[in-house]
Design an enzyme around this catalytic site. Structure first.
Site, PDB file in Angstrom:
ATOM      1  N   GLU A  31      38.438  37.426  39.342  1.00 50.43           N
ATOM      2  CA  GLU A  31      38.443  36.220  40.161  1.00 50.43           C
ATOM      3  C   GLU A  31      37.251  36.210  41.119  1.00 50.43           C
ATOM      4  O   GLU A  31      37.216  36.950  42.099  1.00 50.43           O
ATOM      5  CB  GLU A  31      39.741  36.121  40.970  1.00 50.43           C
ATOM      6  CG  GLU A  31      40.996  36.011  40.130  1.00 50.43           C
ATOM      7  CD  GLU A  31      41.080  34.694  39.382  1.00 50.43           C
ATOM      8  OE1 GLU A  31      40.526  33.683  39.854  1.00 50.43           O
ATOM      9  OE2 GLU A  31      41.716  34.691  38.318  1.00 50.43           O
ATOM     10  N   GLU A  72      44.694  33.728  48.373  1.00 48.62           N
ATOM     11  CA  GLU A  72      43.926  33.733  47.128  1.00 48.62           C
ATOM     12  C   GLU A  72      44.640  34.527  46.038  1.00 48.62           C
ATOM     13  O   GLU A  72      44.629  34.138  44.868  1.00 48.62           O
ATOM     14  CB  GLU A  72      42.520  34.292  47.353  1.00 48.62           C
ATOM     15  CG  GLU A  72      41.653  34.271  46.113  1.00 48.62           C
ATOM     16  CD  GLU A  72      41.521  32.885  45.491  1.00 48.62           C
ATOM     17  OE1 GLU A  72      41.481  32.812  44.243  1.00 48.62           O
ATOM     18  OE2 GLU A  72      41.454  31.880  46.218  1.00 48.62           O
ATOM     19  N   GLU A  79      47.765  30.312  39.052  1.00 49.48           N
ATOM     20  CA  GLU A  79      46.866  29.875  37.984  1.00 49.48           C
ATOM     21  C   GLU A  79      47.082  30.676  36.706  1.00 49.48           C
ATOM     22  O   GLU A  79      47.111  30.120  35.608  1.00 49.48           O
ATOM     23  CB  GLU A  79      45.411  29.973  38.431  1.00 49.48           C
ATOM     24  CG  GLU A  79      45.031  28.930  39.457  1.00 49.48           C
ATOM     25  CD  GLU A  79      43.566  29.002  39.861  1.00 49.48           C
ATOM     26  OE1 GLU A  79      42.847  29.910  39.396  1.00 49.48           O
ATOM     27  OE2 GLU A  79      43.145  28.139  40.639  1.00 49.48           O
TER      28      GLU A  79
END
Length: 121
Positions: A31, A72, A79
């Site tokens: 990420e 995050e 996601e």
């Protein structure tokens, strides 16, 4: 009781620690946004430790930085789960991903607000 929860005591804690480290490793390697936030934290947290502010203000400055990392991680988890279910475009999938992104936007805005209030106050 879940059949997937087989360990107790110290073994469970050690396993959970390993899973957490795996998650941090996956976020860092996979990420870009997480890596960018780590870099931001590498700059802001030491800065918070040397700026002449009260201990409470310093704690708040560090806490909001760490909060953005937490958000995050959760955003990336959402996601990944959505993508695991299906890569097809779907309004609910889009909403879930957009809400995760919005949460991150709010946490980054919180960093800006807290830092500005403390530094200009």
């Amino acid at each position: 009781m879940s059949p997937f929860k087989g360990q107790t005591g110290l073994r469970r804690i050690l396993n959970a620690t390993g899973y957490s480290l795996d998650g941090l490793r996956a976020a860092f390697t996979g990420e870009a946004a997480f890596r960018q936030l780590v870099l931001l934290n590498v700059v802001l947290i030491p800065l918070a430790l040397v700026i002449d502010v009260s201990r409470g203000e310093r704690a708040m400055m560090v806490a909001v930085c760490l909060l953005a990392l937490i958000v995050e991680l959760l955003n990336s988890a959402v996601e990944a789960a959505i993508d695991r279910i299906s890569l097809d475009l779907h309004p609910l999938s889009k909403n879930a991903k957009d809400m995760g992104s919005a949460a991150q936007f709010v946490s980054l805005s919180l960093i800006g607000c807290v830092w500005l209030i403390i530094l200009l106050g």
